[in-house]
Scaffold this motif. Structure first.
Motif, short mmCIF file in Angstrom:
data_model
loop_
_atom_site.label_atom_id
_atom_site.label_comp_id
_atom_site.label_asym_id
_atom_site.label_seq_id
_atom_site.Cartn_x
_atom_site.Cartn_y
_atom_site.Cartn_z
N GLU A 105 0.82 -1.21 0.00
CA GLU A 105 0.00 0.00 0.00
C GLU A 105 0.87 1.27 0.00
O GLU A 105 0.42 2.33 -0.44
N GLN A 106 2.11 1.15 0.47
CA GLN A 106 2.99 2.31 0.50
C GLN A 106 3.76 2.49 -0.81
O GLN A 106 4.59 3.39 -0.91
N LEU A 107 3.48 1.67 -1.80
CA LEU A 107 4.15 1.79 -3.09
C LEU A 107 3.36 2.64 -4.07
O LEU A 107 3.82 2.90 -5.17
N GLU A 108 2.18 3.07 -3.70
CA GLU A 108 1.37 3.85 -4.62
C GLU A 108 0.45 4.77 -3.83
O GLU A 108 -0.24 4.35 -2.91
N MET A 109 0.48 6.05 -4.20
CA MET A 109 -0.43 7.04 -3.61
C MET A 109 -0.96 7.86 -4.78
O MET A 109 -0.39 8.88 -5.15
N PRO A 110 -2.03 7.38 -5.41
CA PRO A 110 -2.46 7.97 -6.68
C PRO A 110 -2.79 9.46 -6.58
O PRO A 110 -3.39 9.91 -5.60
N THR A 111 -2.35 10.21 -7.57
CA THR A 111 -2.78 11.59 -7.75
C THR A 111 -3.13 11.75 -9.23
O THR A 111 -2.75 10.91 -10.06
N PRO A 112 -3.83 12.80 -9.60
CA PRO A 112 -4.21 12.96 -11.02
C PRO A 112 -3.03 13.14 -11.96
O PRO A 112 -3.18 12.95 -13.17
N VAL A 113 -1.85 13.50 -11.44
CA VAL A 113 -0.73 13.83 -12.33
C VAL A 113 0.44 12.86 -12.21
O VAL A 113 1.40 12.95 -12.98
N HIS A 114 0.40 11.94 -11.28
CA HIS A 114 1.51 11.01 -11.08
C HIS A 114 1.20 9.64 -11.69
O HIS A 114 0.05 9.22 -11.75
N THR A 115 2.27 8.98 -12.13
CA THR A 115 2.19 7.60 -12.61
C THR A 115 2.89 6.70 -11.60
O THR A 115 3.96 7.04 -11.09
N LYS A 116 2.32 5.55 -11.32
CA LYS A 116 2.91 4.62 -10.37
C LYS A 116 4.29 4.16 -10.86
O LYS A 116 4.48 3.89 -12.05
N ILE A 117 5.24 4.07 -9.95
CA ILE A 117 6.58 3.56 -10.26
C ILE A 117 6.58 2.05 -10.08
O ILE A 117 6.37 1.57 -8.95
N PRO A 118 6.79 1.27 -11.14
CA PRO A 118 6.80 -0.20 -10.97
C PRO A 118 7.96 -0.63 -10.09
O PRO A 118 9.08 -0.15 -10.24
#
Length: 351
Positions: free
Chosen positions: A241-254
């Motif tokens: 859960e700490q690997l992704e904190m969605p925002t409208p402008v960010h892309t998740k880092i694999p």
């Protein structure tokens, strides 16, 4: 550090304070200090996290400087990898004591060899009568502050838990063909509260410790390379859960090495075979405003990579947008071609 005798106070100390505190080693020599507690290490490894030597070098130098002086810069060189199973001695040289600035050099020695070097400069706050020019970059995007999941108690017990907490936000401009356009954000703070007796010096040393978190990994990630032969110990998270904190402008880092992907990402022709920090510089901007036990927003970007090396830049902001610190790191980066891979294109950063 300010907490000279932790057993005589009613305050418990946070796990990160155990990692930044040093104690005089008078049997070794004058102005020599050693780690007071066992050194934290990531599970399954013998080596130590680089932030330990950065922070403990700062703590040792702080012990030789009057309290009205705050560290404003430190320039560090990693010489050899340290181990978690031997004491580190920090030899402090008092280079200069001036009215406004003080300078210290620190040599970290373990098993009779130098593993780390630092030059640290301290400054006394300027008088109010001095006219200063002022400017500071504010954080470029609005990123929601993470919700705390629960109470994080301080403890005097030894723990294998990471002494700080990461919350990845993601990458800006992920579709840009230029690695220099990309910005990677995450939130960070200490696990538990820094004790009152630790004071502002503990907050500075704690930030020095955390500044090595997710830093050099920004180099391959700027080239959309997510796979590692050996997962970097600077990428440590408590849960997915700490690997992704969605925002409208960010892309998740694999992060396949942290998400059950076996260390490989789909459609990856290369993976990181070696990634080692060479040097690390921190500029502390607002020492008295720093609260390392509150969420801090970090931004990582890179401006250059070639000849098997790369440079990464990091900025650290408080929640109100105050720029607290700027960091620079250079490291060695070597890629391995995966089976049936193709040669990676050479991308030049436009500055």
């Amino acid at each position: 550090m300010a907490n000279k005798d932790m057993n005589s106070t009613p305050f418990a100390i946070s796990s990160i304070e155990r990692q930044i505190e040093v104690t005089p080693a008078r049997d070794v020599g004058p102005s020599v200090f050693a780690n007071k507690y066992p050194l934290w290490r990531p599970k399954g490894t013998r080596g130590i996290f680089g932030g330990i030597t950065i922070a403990q070098s700062l703590s040792a130098a702080q012990e030789t400087v009057q309290r009205e002086f705050d560290a404003h810069s430190m320039h560090c060189t990693f010489v050899f990898a340290g181990t978690a199973f031997a004491t580190i001695h920090y030899h402090v040289e008092i280079v200069r004591d001036g009215r406004t600035f003080c300078t210290r050099t620190v040599r970290a020695i373990q098993d009779n060899r130098t593993i780390f070097l630092a030059t640290i400069s301290f400054a006394r706050p300027s008088p109010e009568s001095i006219i200063n020019i002022r400017h500071a970059e504010h954080n470029p995007v609005t990123v929601p502050v993470p919700q705390d999941t629960g109470f994080e108690p301080n403890s005097n017990e030894e723990t294998l838990e990471l002494p700080y907490i990461n919350q990845s936000v993601g990458m800006l401009n992920s579709n840009s063909p230029d690695p220099c356009d990309k910005r990677m954000h995450q939130w960070i703070k200490t696990r538990g509260k820094i004790s009152p007796q630790g004071g502002s010096r503990a907050h500075l040393a704690a930030l020095a410790f955390m500044s090595d978190s997710y830093f050099l990994a920004g180099l391959p990630h700027a080239h959309n390379i997510w796979s590692f032969v050996n997962p970097p110990i600077t990428e440590s998270y408590d849960s997915e859960e700490q690997l992704e904190m969605p925002t409208p402008v960010h892309t998740k880092i694999p992060r396949p090495h942290l998400q059950g992907g076996g260390g490989s990402a789909p459609n990856q022709f290369h993976r990181v075979g070696m990634m080692v920090s060479l040097d690390h510089t921190i500029y502390f901007h607002q020492a008295k405003q720093l609260k390392a036990d509150e969420w801090l927003l970090t931004e990582v970007k890179t401006d250059w990579a070639d000849n098997g090396r790369g440079v990464v830049l990091q900025k650290v902001w408080a929640q109100d947008g105050t720029l607290l610190a700027s960091c620079i790191q250079e490291g060695v980066l070597r890629l391995e071609k995966r089976p049936n891979g193709v040669q990676i294109s050479k991308l030049n950063c436009r500055l």
